[in-house]
Write an enzyme that holds these catalytic residues in place. Structure first.
Site, mmCIF file in Angstrom:
data_model
loop_
_atom_site.group_PDB
_atom_site.id
_atom_site.type_symbol
_atom_site.label_atom_id
_atom_site.label_comp_id
_atom_site.label_asym_id
_atom_site.label_seq_id
_atom_site.Cartn_x
_atom_site.Cartn_y
_atom_site.Cartn_z
ATOM 1 N N ARG A 244 -22.231 -5.452 3.480
ATOM 2 C CA ARG A 244 -23.136 -6.245 2.650
ATOM 3 C C ARG A 244 -23.753 -7.330 3.520
ATOM 4 O O ARG A 244 -23.083 -7.900 4.395
ATOM 5 C CB ARG A 244 -22.392 -6.900 1.479
ATOM 6 C CG ARG A 244 -22.057 -5.936 0.338
ATOM 7 C CD ARG A 244 -23.305 -5.443 -0.407
ATOM 8 N NE ARG A 244 -22.997 -4.542 -1.514
ATOM 9 C CZ ARG A 244 -22.940 -3.212 -1.416
ATOM 10 N NH1 ARG A 244 -23.160 -2.619 -0.255
ATOM 11 N NH2 ARG A 244 -22.695 -2.474 -2.476
ATOM 12 N N GLU A 272 -31.834 -9.091 0.434
ATOM 13 C CA GLU A 272 -32.174 -7.668 0.478
ATOM 14 C C GLU A 272 -33.026 -7.329 -0.734
ATOM 15 O O GLU A 272 -32.606 -7.635 -1.856
ATOM 16 C CB GLU A 272 -30.883 -6.847 0.469
ATOM 17 C CG GLU A 272 -31.118 -5.396 0.815
ATOM 18 C CD GLU A 272 -29.820 -4.612 0.925
ATOM 19 O OE1 GLU A 272 -28.884 -5.075 1.611
ATOM 20 O OE2 GLU A 272 -29.760 -3.558 0.291
ATOM 21 N N HIS A 291 -30.582 0.128 3.187
ATOM 22 C CA HIS A 291 -29.388 0.415 2.384
ATOM 23 C C HIS A 291 -29.283 1.917 2.075
ATOM 24 O O HIS A 291 -29.201 2.324 0.912
ATOM 25 C CB HIS A 291 -29.430 -0.400 1.080
ATOM 26 C CG HIS A 291 -28.074 -0.715 0.533
ATOM 27 N ND1 HIS A 291 -27.720 -1.936 0.048
ATOM 28 C CD2 HIS A 291 -26.973 0.053 0.393
ATOM 29 C CE1 HIS A 291 -26.458 -1.912 -0.371
ATOM 30 N NE2 HIS A 291 -25.984 -0.704 -0.172
#
Ligand SMILES: NC(=O)c1ccc[n+]([C@@H]2O[C@H](COP(=O)([O-])OP(=O)(O)OC[C@H]3O[C@@H](n4cnc5c(N)ncnc54)[C@H](O)[C@@H]3O)[C@@H](O)[C@H]2O)c1
Length: 333
Positions: A244, A272, A291
């Site tokens: 993360r 993000e 991602h």
């Protein structure tokens, strides 16, 4: 087989066919009375009877929060089976408090992340980004400039399911990696059993050629790689983050990469998505991906398959394999 339970699907309709392609859908229909249309809004008056009879919730990305209000409408609910990774986004504490079983397909989602990370370790060991940038400007490396993976020290942050899979993959390779591990939940003996040497976070940063981040996003892991620890990294080291974005201080990392001191392979960032024009988008020694390390496209059916297997186990009275316990939430993803 016991009587077929009533099952309600709850996920974004856009992903239904990816999660449950026809053969899996058929299996689910054989095991349960499954309502064909996934719910995305518990308040829809047309779905109240369905919720009143629901015994199993089969959830996926886009499932609304399963909170006290939903539980009041679903008095027969006995299990939430999630066809994706973390359940923290939608399963509220009241679910465990009412004794409802919760399962996730995080084990299935871990597999592509492990494979993606391992591929990236080999790219990083070769300093592939720098080589590609040089190549674009017409420079072709001679033998002395080429780097290999053999003997590289890889620092793994977090013996999570993904971290453990990465360690196993590294040790199975011919590359003779040495693996350092930092994780407050693991003893030196457990690390040794995994084939890694337990060190603290600072020693891991100072001693690794490649640092790969696999801890969960928790209050104590926020900026675990901060400016000070990033400065401990060796010149020419690489950071891989498929965990993360919040685990790394993005601006400090950007400074180190802009100075060409370290390379970075980032599948996740903070924030993000990263805004257009952010330097990480264009630095030649940074690979930024949106991602995509977890299950994607054709791989998403694996999450559905794992969850349908859980439904099978539930219906046959067997223990579930992906059970998530409330007590573990403070240390898991
Ligand atoms: N990029 C992607 O597409 C993708 C997909 C899946 C998961 N992830 C991320 O990958 C990471 C690992 O996921 P997982 O399912 O393997 O996690 P997990 O739930 O298995 O991790 C739990 C373990 O992490 C370790 N841990 C906990 N706190 C720690 C700390 N302070 N420092 C170091 N280690 C600590 C402990 O060993 C704990 O048992 C998470 O950040 C998750 O969000 C990313």
């Amino acid at each position: 087989m016991a009587e077929r339970p009533n099952l309600v699907l709850a996920m974004s309709p856009d992903i239904l066919d990816l999660v449950l392609p026809a053969p899996l859908r058929t299996r689910l229909d054989e095991l349960t009375h499954a309502h064909p249309v996934p719910l995305t809004d518990w308040n829809d008056p047309a779905t109240q009877d369905l919720l009143a009879g629901a015994e199993l919730l089969f959830t996926g990305w886009g499932c609304p929060p399963i909170d006290a209000a939903l539980l009041a409408r679903a008095p027969r609910l006995a299990a939430v089976i999630h066809a994706a990774g973390t359940v923290k986004g939608h399963v509220r504490p009241e679910v465990w408090q009412r004794g409802i079983t919760v399962s996730s397909a995080a084990d299935a989602n871990a597999i592509p992340v492990i494979e993606y990370t391992l591929a990236t370790v080999w790219l990083a060991a070769r300093r592939s980004l720098g080589a590609a940038a040089d190549y674009r400007t017409g420079r072709y490396p001679d033998f002395q400039q080429r780097r290999g993976a053999d003997g590289a020290v890889v620092g793994v942050i977090g013996a999570s399911r993904i971290g453990r899979g990465v360690i196993a993959g590294l040790l199975a390779a011919a590359a003779d990696f040495r693996v350092l591990l930092a994780d407050p939940y693991v003893s030196a003996a457990e690390a040794a059993e995994l084939g890694a040497e337990l060190v603290d976070f600072d020693d891991l940063c100072a001693g690794s050629d490649i640092v790969t981040v696999h801890a969960p996003d928790l209050p104590e892991t926020h900026h675990l790689l901060d400016a000070r620890r990033l400065r401990l990294l060796r010149d020419g080291a690489a950071v891989i983050n498929t965990a993360r974005g919040r685990l790394i201080d993005t601006e400090a990392l950007t400074r180190e990469c802009a100075a060409a001191r370290i390379d970075a392979y980032l599948d996740v960032t903070e924030p993000e998505p990263l805004p257009a024009g952010h330097p990480l988008h264009t630095l030649p020694n940074v690979l930024l991906t949106p991602h995509i390390a977890g299950c994607q496209g054709t791989e998403v059916r694996r999450l559905g398959a794992y969850a349908v297997d859980e439904v099978h186990r539930w219906v046959h009275g067997e223990p579930l394999q992906g059970t998530v316990q409330a007590d573990d939430l403070a240390r898991i993803a």
